[in-house]
Design an enzyme around this catalytic site. Structure first.
Site, PDB file in Angstrom:
ATOM      1  N   SER A 140      -4.659  -5.587  -4.883  1.00 37.00           N
ATOM      2  CA  SER A 140      -5.012  -6.871  -4.282  1.00 37.00           C
ATOM      3  C   SER A 140      -6.281  -7.408  -4.931  1.00 37.00           C
ATOM      4  O   SER A 140      -7.085  -6.640  -5.477  1.00 37.00           O
ATOM      5  CB  SER A 140      -5.241  -6.711  -2.779  1.00 37.00           C
ATOM      6  N   TYR A 153      -9.578  -2.456   4.259  1.00 38.11           N
ATOM      7  CA  TYR A 153      -8.535  -2.901   3.329  1.00 38.11           C
ATOM      8  C   TYR A 153      -9.100  -3.022   1.914  1.00 38.11           C
ATOM      9  O   TYR A 153      -8.494  -2.539   0.945  1.00 38.11           O
ATOM     10  CB  TYR A 153      -7.960  -4.238   3.800  1.00 38.11           C
TER      11      TYR A 153
END
Length: 255
Positions: A140, A153
């Site tokens: 990501s 995350y």
């Protein structure tokens, strides 16, 4: 980028980037092991793959990557004969401020986004060495940049990027390539799973026009196309790379 005769595992294949990636591999003639937890959604992906190529050979595997990694690899090799590509796409995202999040939050995200990738890579590596195959990890932009209320995350994805580079060096002598893609905001269900309402999601996508240099969010197929490129012989001299698929978001420095 023909993948005729090659066997591919795609985790998180029941929706979003994983489903789009499975469809693109099917178009290119791969035999695809579709791995996911949601049986109904996995069947929908299977239908989409067959619509893209009615001769495609598919192996749906209902599994949780945090506990079933060894079984996923074994079942794929036993039933499809070999393994050429591993796409570690399954992942979860949860928000939370450091003053509020619990240890269970940390463990849940790290177990899915990092530990499961380690396990799948460990079990897949001997088979990929035999075929001189490749691994593509779905990371990501959060692995490259920092965001408030997303500490766990972001940490999981930054660790995944480093894992990608390290394993690329481990497997390079065996002619196995390992790379990551780092998507920005892509239209998938992940944001709904994070608790956004329909109205909040619509506003979020509108706001993203200003946070992505190209002025829009991405489509799952745009990430899938890059995954196929990194898995293919077209990228034969690329390993240990983290490729942003984010409309330029990683390059922006908001004031």
């Amino acid at each position: 980028m023909s993948f005729a005769g090659r066997v591919v595992i795609v985790t998180g294949a029941s929706s979003g980037i994983g489903a789009a990636t499975a469809v693109e591999f099917a178009k290119q003639g791969a035999k695809v092991a579709l791995v996911g937890r949601n049986e109904a959604n996995l069947k929908a992906t299977e239908t989409s793959c067959k619509a893209a190529n009615n001769k495609v050979e598919l192996l749906p595997i209902i599994a949780d990557v945090t506990v079933d990694a060894e079984r996923v690899v074994k079942e794929t090799v036993d039933k499809l004969g070999q393994l050429d590509v591993l796409v570690n796409n399954a992942g979860i995202a949860e928000t939370g401020h450091i003053l509020d999040i619990e240890v269970e939050h940390f463990d849940r995200v790290l177990n899915t986004n990092l530990r499961a990738v380690f396990l799948l890579t460990k079990y897949a590596a001997p088979h990929l060495i035999k075929t001189q195959g490749s691994i593509v990890n779905v990371s990501s932009v959060a692995g490259l940049r920092s965001f408030a209320n997303l500490s766990v995350y972001c940490t999981s994805k930054a660790a995944l990027d480093q894992f990608t580079r390290c394993i690329a060096l481990d497997l390079a002598p065996h002619k196995v390539r390992v790379n990551s893609v780092n998507p920005g905001v892509i239209i998938t269900d992940i944001y709904k799973h994070m608790g956004m309402t329909k109205e909040q999601y619509a506003k979020f996508l509108e706001d993203c026009k200003a946070t992505h240099a190209l002025g829009r969010v991405g489509e799952a197929k745009e990430v899938a196309d890059s995954i196929l490129f990194l898995a293919s012989d077209k990228s034969s001299f690329i390993t240990g790379a983290t490729l942003p698929i984010d409309g330029g978001r990683h390059a922006m420095c908001p004031r």
